[in-house]
Motif scaffolding. Structure first.
Motif, PDB file in Angstrom:
ATOM      1  N   ARG A 387      20.588  -9.232  57.176  1.00  0.00           N
ATOM      2  CA  ARG A 387      19.476  -8.473  57.378  1.00  0.00           C
ATOM      3  C   ARG A 387      18.706  -8.006  58.204  1.00  0.00           C
ATOM      4  O   ARG A 387      18.009  -8.250  58.989  1.00  0.00           O
ATOM      5  N   GLY A 390      19.568  -1.991  57.326  1.00  0.00           N
ATOM      6  CA  GLY A 390      18.946  -1.128  56.236  1.00  0.00           C
ATOM      7  C   GLY A 390      20.407   0.183  56.717  1.00  0.00           C
ATOM      8  O   GLY A 390      20.303   0.718  57.370  1.00  0.00           O
ATOM      9  N   THR A 443      15.357  -4.440  55.474  1.00  0.00           N
ATOM     10  CA  THR A 443      15.670  -5.328  55.030  1.00  0.00           C
ATOM     11  C   THR A 443      17.492  -6.074  54.751  1.00  0.00           C
ATOM     12  O   THR A 443      17.150  -6.772  55.272  1.00  0.00           O
TER      13      THR A 443
END
Length: 474
Positions: A387, A390, A443
Motif C-alpha cells: 500500500r 504506486g 494507492t
C-alpha cells in the motif's frame, strides 16, 4: 521534406489519373467517329443511290421494250421490285442514319416511295393480264409518264449525298489529325507525369533506406554502448565483490566483538550503518552480475518438484529482518494444500526476494505487505501487494526494462540499481512462467508470478516425474 514529397506525389497521381481519364474519353470519341465512317464506307449510300438511279433508267427501258414486245412483262415486274428495294434500303437501317446525319433532303425518296405504291397495282396488272399490243403500249405510256421527272431530283439528291460524304470525310480526317495530336501530347504528358512520380518514389525509397541505415546505426551504437556499460559494470562488480565480501565479514566480526566489549552506542550505530550499506552495495553488485549473465545466456535453472508454499515461507522469512528495520510487516495468505511445480526454487526465491524487498522499501513504516499464494486452474499464482506510493502510469510500460527505476528521484533507503525487476522478468521467462503487475499511483502496487502446477499423480503413482525429475536448462 518527406511530407512535401508526399503532397507532390498525391498531386501528380491526381494529374496522372485525370490525364488517363481524358485520354480514355478521347479514344472513345475517336472510336465513335471511326465507327461512323466505317459504316458510311461499308454501306456507301452514294453507291446505293447511284444504283437506284440506274435501276430507274433500266425500269423505264424495260417498260419501253415490253411495250413493243422485246421484253416480257415479268422482266418489268422484276426490275420494278429491284428499284423499290433500293428505295427501301436508303430509307431504313444504317444507311438511313448516315443520310440523316448528313442532313440531306430526302423528299425525292419519299416521293418515289409514294409513286411506287401507286404504280404497284398497274405493274402487277401489266405483268399478269393478257393484253393486245395497243393496250400494252397505252399502259406503258402511263407508266413512263408516272416515272417521268424523277431523274433530275435523283441527280440532285446524289450530288448532295456526294458533297456531304466528301465533307464528312474531310472533317473526319481533320478531326483524326487533331485527335492524334492530342493523343500524342497526352501520351507525352502521361509519360512525363509517370516519370516524375517514379522519380519521387525512388527518392522517397532512398530517403527511407537512408533513414533505416541511420536507425540501424543508432541501434547498433545504443546496443554497443549498453554492452560496454554492462561489461564495464560487470568487470567493476567482479573486482568489488571479493574485497566487499571481506569487508562485510570483517564488519560482522567487529560488530560481534564490540557489542560484548563496549557500551558505546554511537560506535555500534556506525557499525550497523556501515554493515547495512555494505549489504546494499553487495546486492547491487550481485544484480549487475546476474543481469550480465542473463544477457549472455549463462544462467542455469535446475528444475525439480518444488513446494511453492515452502518457497514463499522461506522467502518471507529471509526478507523479514529487512522489513523489520523499515518498520514493515509481512502477512502471508496461502493455499491450504501443497502446490507442487516443476521449477527452480532458488530462482523463484530470487524473484520473490526482489518483490518483497521492493514492497517493503516503498511501504510506509507501520504498514503491512500482503503475500498471497493461490491456485488458478492448473497454475499457481503468487502475489506481493503493498500500500505504497504506486507507479505513475507513464512509467508502467518500461517497468521490466533494465536500469529502469520506479522513482528515479529517490535517495537513501529507496535507491536501487534498477535491475531487479528486469532480472525477475528474464528469470520467469527461463522458468516458463508469467510475471506482471497492477498499480495505481498513490494507492499501491501488486506484483505477481504464475507457474504451471504439476499434474496430480494417477493411480499407483507416488511421485511425479518418475525417477529423476531434475532438468537442467541453460
Amino acid at each position: 521534406m518527406k511530407r512535401k514529397i508526399r503532397v507532390i506525389q498525391v498531386l501528380l497521381l491526381v494529374l496522372f489519373v485525370g490525364a488517363v481519364v481524358f485520354g480514355i474519353g478521347v479514344i472513345l470519341k475517336l472510336s465513335d467517329r471511326v465507327e461512323g465512317i466505317q459504316t458510311a464506307e461499308q454501306s456507301d449510300p452514294l453507291w446505293i443511290g447511284s444504283q437506284l438511279q440506274f435501276e430507274m433508267l433500266r425500269l423505264e427501258r424495260e417498260i419501253s421494250e415490253a411495250a413493243w414486245g422485246f421484253k416480257s412483262a415479268t422482266d418489268v415486274a422484276l426490275r420494278f421490285d429491284i428499284a423499290w428495294s433500293r428505295i427501301t434500303i436508303l430509307q431504313e437501317g444504317k444507311l438511313a442514319q448516315v443520310i440523316k446525319t448528313f442532313n440531306i433532303d430526302q423528299s425525292v425518296l419519299l416521293a418515289l416511295e409514294d409513286r411506287f405504291e401507286t404504280l404497284e397495282p398497274l405493274i402487277e396488272e401489266f405483268a399478269t393480264q393478257d393484253m393486245t399490243d395497243g393496250m400494252r403500249q397505252q399502259r406503258a405510256e402511263v407508266l413512263l409518264e408516272a416515272l417521268e421527272g424523277f431523274d433530275v431530283s435523283l441527280r440532285s439528291f446524289l450530288l448532295s449525298l456526294a458533297q456531304a460524304k466528301t465533307s464528312s470525310l474531310t472533317e473526319f480526317r481533320t478531326g483524326l489529325l487533331s485527335l492524334s495530336h492530342a493523343i500524342a501530347y497526352l501520351g507525352t504528358t502521361i509519360l512525363v507525369l509517370f516519370g516524375i512520380f517514379i522519380t519521387l518514389l525512388f527518392l522517397e525509397l532512398r530517403f527511407a533506406a537512408k533513414r533505416a541505415r541511420e536507425m540501424r546505426a543508432l541501434a547498433e551504437e545504443a546496443t554497443s554502448a549498453s554492452r560496454l556499460k554492462m561489461n564495464f559494470m560487470s568487470v567493476v562488480s567482479h573486482e568489488l565483490r571479493t574485497p566487499l565480501t571481506s569487508l562485510l565479514g570483517g564488519l560482522a566480526l567487529l560488530k560481534a566483538r564490540m557489542r560484548n566489549a563496549t557500551e558505546d552506542k554511537t560506535a555500534l550505530k556506525l557499525l550497523d550503518v556501515a554493515s547495512r550499506n555494505g549489504d546494499r552495495l553487495l546486492a547491487i553488485v550481485n544484480d549487475i552480475l546476474d543481469a550480465q549473465a542473463l544477457s549472455e545466456g549463462k544462467v542455469t535453472v535446475r528444475r525439480e518438484p518444488t513446494d511453492l508454499v515452502e518457497v514463499v515461507e522461506v522467502a518471507v522469512e529471509g526478507c523479514r529482518p529487512y522489513a523489520d528495520a523499515l518498520g514493515v510487516r509481512y502477512e502471508i495468505s496461502k493455499a491450504p494444500d501443497k502446490l507442487l511445480a516443476l521449477t527452480d526454487s532458488a530462482r523463484v526465491s530470487q524473484v520473490l526476494n526482489n518483490f518483497l524487498s521492493n514492497a517493503a522499501k516503498f511501504t510506509s513504516s507501520g504498514d503491512v505487505v500482503t503475500v498471497s499464494l493461490k491456485r488458478i486452474g492448473q497454475k499457481a499464482r503468487i502475489e506481493v501487494a503493498d500500500r505504497g506510493i504506486g507507479i505513475p502510469l507513464e512509467r508502467q510500460k518500461d517497468i521490466f526494462s533494465a536500469f529502469h527505476q520506479i522513482n528515479p528521484g529517490t535517495t537513501g533507503a529507496n535507491k536501487s540499481s534498477g535491475l531487479g525487476l528486469s532480472i525477475a522478468k528474464q528469470l520467469m521467462d527461463l522458468l516458463g512462467g508469467d510475471v506482471g503487475f497492477r498499480s495505481i499511483e498513490g494507492t499501491g502496487s501488486t506484483f505477481w508470478i504464475e507457474l504451471d502446477l504439476m499434474p496430480e499423480p494417477r493411480g499407483g503413482d507416488n511421485q511425479w516425474p518418475p525417477q529423476n525429475g531434475e532438468i537442467d536448462h541453460d
